[in-house]
Enzyme design. Structure first.
Site, PDB file in Angstrom:
ATOM      1  N   ASP A  19      46.256  53.318  20.049  1.00 42.02           N
ATOM      2  CA  ASP A  19      45.036  52.625  19.615  1.00 42.02           C
ATOM      3  C   ASP A  19      43.784  53.430  19.966  1.00 42.02           C
ATOM      4  OD1 ASP A  19      43.601  50.567  18.466  1.00 42.02           O
ATOM      5  OD2 ASP A  19      43.544  49.360  20.295  1.00 42.02           O
ATOM      6  N   ASN A  67      47.778  45.251   9.945  1.00 41.43           N
ATOM      7  CA  ASN A  67      46.903  46.364   9.570  1.00 41.43           C
ATOM      8  C   ASN A  67      46.688  46.483   8.060  1.00 41.43           C
ATOM      9  OD1 ASN A  67      48.071  48.473  12.308  1.00 41.43           O
ATOM     10  ND2 ASN A  67      46.180  47.287  12.200  1.00 41.43           N
TER      11      ASN A  67
HETATM   12  C1  IPE Z   1      45.067  52.631  15.960  1.00 41.75           C
HETATM   13  O1  IPE Z   1      43.723  52.940  15.967  1.00 41.75           O
HETATM   14  C2  IPE Z   1      45.759  53.016  14.683  1.00 41.75           C
HETATM   15  C3  IPE Z   1      46.175  51.881  13.857  1.00 41.75           C
HETATM   16  C4  IPE Z   1      46.013  50.621  14.152  1.00 41.75           C
HETATM   17  C5  IPE Z   1      46.834  52.204  12.605  1.00 41.75           C
HETATM   18  P1  IPE Z   1      42.642  51.975  15.348  1.00 41.75           P
HETATM   19  O2  IPE Z   1      42.469  52.331  13.916  1.00 41.75           O
HETATM   20  O3  IPE Z   1      42.995  50.550  15.602  1.00 41.75           O
HETATM   21  O4  IPE Z   1      41.363  52.379  16.161  1.00 41.75           O
HETATM   22  P2  IPE Z   1      40.234  51.428  16.714  1.00 41.75           P
HETATM   23  O5  IPE Z   1      40.915  50.397  17.567  1.00 41.75           O
HETATM   24  O6  IPE Z   1      39.546  50.826  15.537  1.00 41.75           O
HETATM   25  O7  IPE Z   1      39.352  52.335  17.521  1.00 41.75           O
HETATM   26  C1  IPE Z   2      47.555  47.579  17.202  1.00 37.76           C
HETATM   27  O1  IPE Z   2      46.245  48.028  17.133  1.00 37.76           O
HETATM   28  C2  IPE Z   2      48.368  48.178  16.086  1.00 37.76           C
HETATM   29  C3  IPE Z   2      48.653  49.592  16.196  1.00 37.76           C
HETATM   30  C4  IPE Z   2      48.254  50.381  17.157  1.00 37.76           C
HETATM   31  C5  IPE Z   2      49.456  50.138  15.143  1.00 37.76           C
HETATM   32  P1  IPE Z   2      45.111  47.225  16.385  1.00 37.76           P
HETATM   33  O2  IPE Z   2      43.883  48.022  16.525  1.00 37.76           O
HETATM   34  O3  IPE Z   2      45.557  46.875  15.019  1.00 37.76           O
HETATM   35  O4  IPE Z   2      45.030  45.871  17.242  1.00 37.76           O
HETATM   36  P2  IPE Z   2      43.828  44.851  17.415  1.00 37.76           P
HETATM   37  O5  IPE Z   2      43.367  44.485  16.037  1.00 37.76           O
HETATM   38  O6  IPE Z   2      42.781  45.542  18.202  1.00 37.76           O
HETATM   39  O7  IPE Z   2      44.421  43.710  18.171  1.00 37.76           O
HETATM   40 MG    MG Z   3      42.574  49.292  17.152  1.00 39.17          MG
END
Ligand code: IPE
Ligand code: IPE
Ligand code: MG
Length: 238
Positions: A19, A67
């Site tokens: 994340d 997602n």
């Molecule tokens: C994790 O990084 C990757 C996925 C969820 C696919 P994020 O895209 O959630 O990154 P932040 O949390 O917005 O920084």
């Molecule tokens: C969790 O991250 C999913 C992945 C890392 C693939 P998200 O960024 O989607 O989670 P939330 O929305 O912060 O809970």
């Molecule tokens: Mg995230």
């Protein structure tokens, strides 16, 4: 204090919620997809490091069932990176990894599904680190699927409802036959599971780290393992 000694991570089962890609990109004034691209590079390096450490299994949360609610451009960018990763995943054949994809793959493109099935088949008998990649994965959805699979066996008259137990449910998870995670690591400073391995995490330790995934290094994984090694796990006992 735990120390980094030879074999300090050997045999562990680790879950990683990758994340912070978006925030990493935003800090640099880059599009979110640039964060995912850097995150994918880190992912590939940490896989190699887990092999070196001889961990038993590592599960990477790459894309959740939730997602899909992101802008189409971002979803497409992530799926494109996943496709590039799949091409490289054939290398795990020679690295002795068993690759398993967790999640509902039927929502992915046919080309990706074919490659996922093929990679799983080709690495099925490998004896090194199990590499689980969670794509279109949701912990609740996984539990519902397991319940449905057990219910189908009841309906077919193969088992009675009271035959359904914890072991049978575990055998119907995507992680069937695998050890539960010893700890779940979440970089990016968030304090939640976000639907990750809800069944398997029952007694997992939770390790959160204040680093964004694209900045995550091998030294950060060392630090997480050392932190885990200081925990006293009691599993309900004394
Ligand atoms: C994790 O990084 C990757 C996925 C969820 C696919 P994020 O895209 O959630 O990154 P932040 O949390 O917005 O920084
Ligand atoms: C969790 O991250 C999913 C992945 C890392 C693939 P998200 O960024 O989607 O989670 P939330 O929305 O912060 O809970
Ligand atoms: Mg995230």
């Amino acid at each position: 204090m735990a120390e980094k000694t030879d074999g300090f991570a050997k045999g562990l089962s680790i879950g990683i919620i990758m994340d912070g890609n978006g925030r990493w990109a935003k800090k640099r004034g880059l599009p979110r997809t640039a964060g995912h691209k850097k995150g994918a590079e880190v992912f590939r390096d940490i896989i190699r490091y887990c092999n070196e450490l001889e961990v038993a299994s590592v599960t990477f949360y790459a894309f959740s069932t939730e997602n899909w609610s992101r802008p189409l451009e971002e979803v497409n960018g992530i799926m494109k990176l996943f496709g590039e990763y799949l091409v490289m995943a054939y290398d795990y054949q020679k690295e002795n990894n068993r690759v398993v994809f967790l999640g509902d793959r039927t929502a992915l493109s046919q080309r990706h599904q074919d490659m996922m099935n093929d990679i799983e088949e080709k690495t099925r008998n490998n004896t090194g680190t199990i590499l689980n990649v969670a794509v279109n994965y949701g912990g609740r959805q996984e539990i519902v699927r397991a319940a449905q699979r057990c219910a189908q066996r009841v309906a077919a008259g193969e088992i009675r409802p009271e035959d359904i137990d914890v072991a049978m449910m575990s055998d119907n998870m995507y992680t069937a036959g695998q050890k539960d995670p010893d700890f779940i690591l979440r970089p990016s400073g968030e304090h939640r599971l976000s639907n990750f391995m809800l069944w398997q995490a029952s007694y997992a330790e939770f390790v959160e780290m204040d680093v964004l995934w694209p900045d995550f290094t091998r030294a950060d994984l060392d630090a997480a393992i050392l932190e885990f090694n200081t925990r006293s796990r009691r599993f309900g006992g004394l």
